[in-house]
Design an enzyme around this catalytic site. Structure first.
Site: not given
Length: 320
Positions: A49, A54, A154-155, A212, A217-220
């Site tokens: 994607d 970008y 999108s959006n 994430l 949401l990776t927990g770091k």
């Protein structure tokens, strides 16, 4: 082999994880991007994607850097069956969704990607300054002329998606097959209340971004203090590190541990378990981050585990 997933009503079958190209030409230079793409393809990934804008926000960039890197990788590696999605409306030279602009932007994206047709082409952000009929007709023309295989949005709000579908049906042009919303365990309510019902009604596949939560949401990120973090995403992730957000991380850790899976892979597996979700988008700026993401495409959670994560993440909108 993990099962493949069909994108909405299209003929595109993909591994249920989309590699986000937003970091290519930003936090990942060309070599690092190639390494990430190689690791993704070698691990069975086949859905990439990106967007024409970008990464125009980086000093010295002008937009199109991600597509250019992906195009060079495709030309160099010649992988079979890779599905590439890109978007229009935010590139500095091709802003908005007027009919003429959509056509010019698509041609520019095709040139950068070096492909015959764009597999999945999104209207990146709604452009209410242009009649929706003009935009829908332009996307339809790209499909009928063979520049684009499938269209998507999108959006967009549920109301505007419905309107797009009504217009496309009336004009007899290609209907959207996918919708890309901001959706994850700490950002659920709007999508679940408004977007998923429309997706269910019209057979659209959801391809969520920020899967994430900017890395939360990776927990770091287990503190709301981002001052010690060097990552440009740290501040975005730190805002989720409320008591409610950290309860979600603890639950992900507990569920993941039962499968020998990471917090990130478990968060992606939760998204995949939601109605109409085809493939969460997640990005990696280093090749060693990719196996974790691919694990999220192969981890199937039990109904009780999904229910636990639903419960712990219910109604916890992040502090604005």
């Amino acid at each position: 082999m993990p099962s493949m997933t069909r994108i909405g009503n299209s003929d595109l079958d993909v591994l249920p994880l989309s590699l986000g190209g937003n970091v290519f030409g930003w936090t990942a230079d060309r070599d690092a991007s190639f390494a990430v793409l190689d690791a993704f393809a070698e691990g069975g990934g086949d859905f990439i994607d990106t967007a024409d804008s970008y990464s125009a926000w980086v000093e010295g960039n002008s937009g199109g850097e991600s597509e250019t890197i992906i195009g060079e990788w495709l030309a160099s590696r010649r992988p079979q069956g890779v599905v590439v999605a890109t978007k229009v409306s935010q590139h500095p030279e091709f802003a908005g969704l007027s009919g003429a602009n959509v056509r010019r932007a698509a041609e520019a994206s095709l040139a950068r990607l070096g492909v015959d047709a764009i597999d999945l082409y999104y209207a990146h952000f709604d452009d209410e300054s242009v009649p929706l009929e003009e935009t829908v007709a332009a996307f339809g023309g790209l499909v009928s002329d063979g520049l684009v295989r499938h269209v998507a949005v999108s959006n967009y709000t549920a109301e505007r998606i419905r309107e797009w579908i009504d217009i496309a049906t009336r004009l007899g042009v290609a209907l959207p097959v996918a919708v890309q919303p901001h959706y994850n365990l700490v950002h659920r309510n709007v999508v679940e209340e408004t977007i998923i019902p429309v997706a269910e009604e019209f057979g659209l596949g959801l391809v969520p971004y920020y899967s994430l939560a900017s890395g939360f949401l990776t927990g770091k990120y287990r503190t709301t203090d981002a001052s010690g973090q060097s990552s440009p995403r740290a501040a975005g992730a730190a805002k989720y590190a409320t008591d409610a957000g950290l309860r979600v991380i603890d639950a992900l850790e507990e569920v993941g541990a039962a499968h020998g899976a990471s917090i990130a892979a478990t968060a992606l597996a939760w998204l995949r378990a939601q109605p109409t979700v085809v493939a969460p988008i997640a990005s990696a700026s280093r090749a060693d981050q990719v196996p974790d993401l691919l694990a999220g495409a192969r981890l199937d959670l039990g109904a009780d585990e999904v229910a636990l994560l639903n419960r712990v993440s219910e109604w916890t909108p992040a502090a604005s």
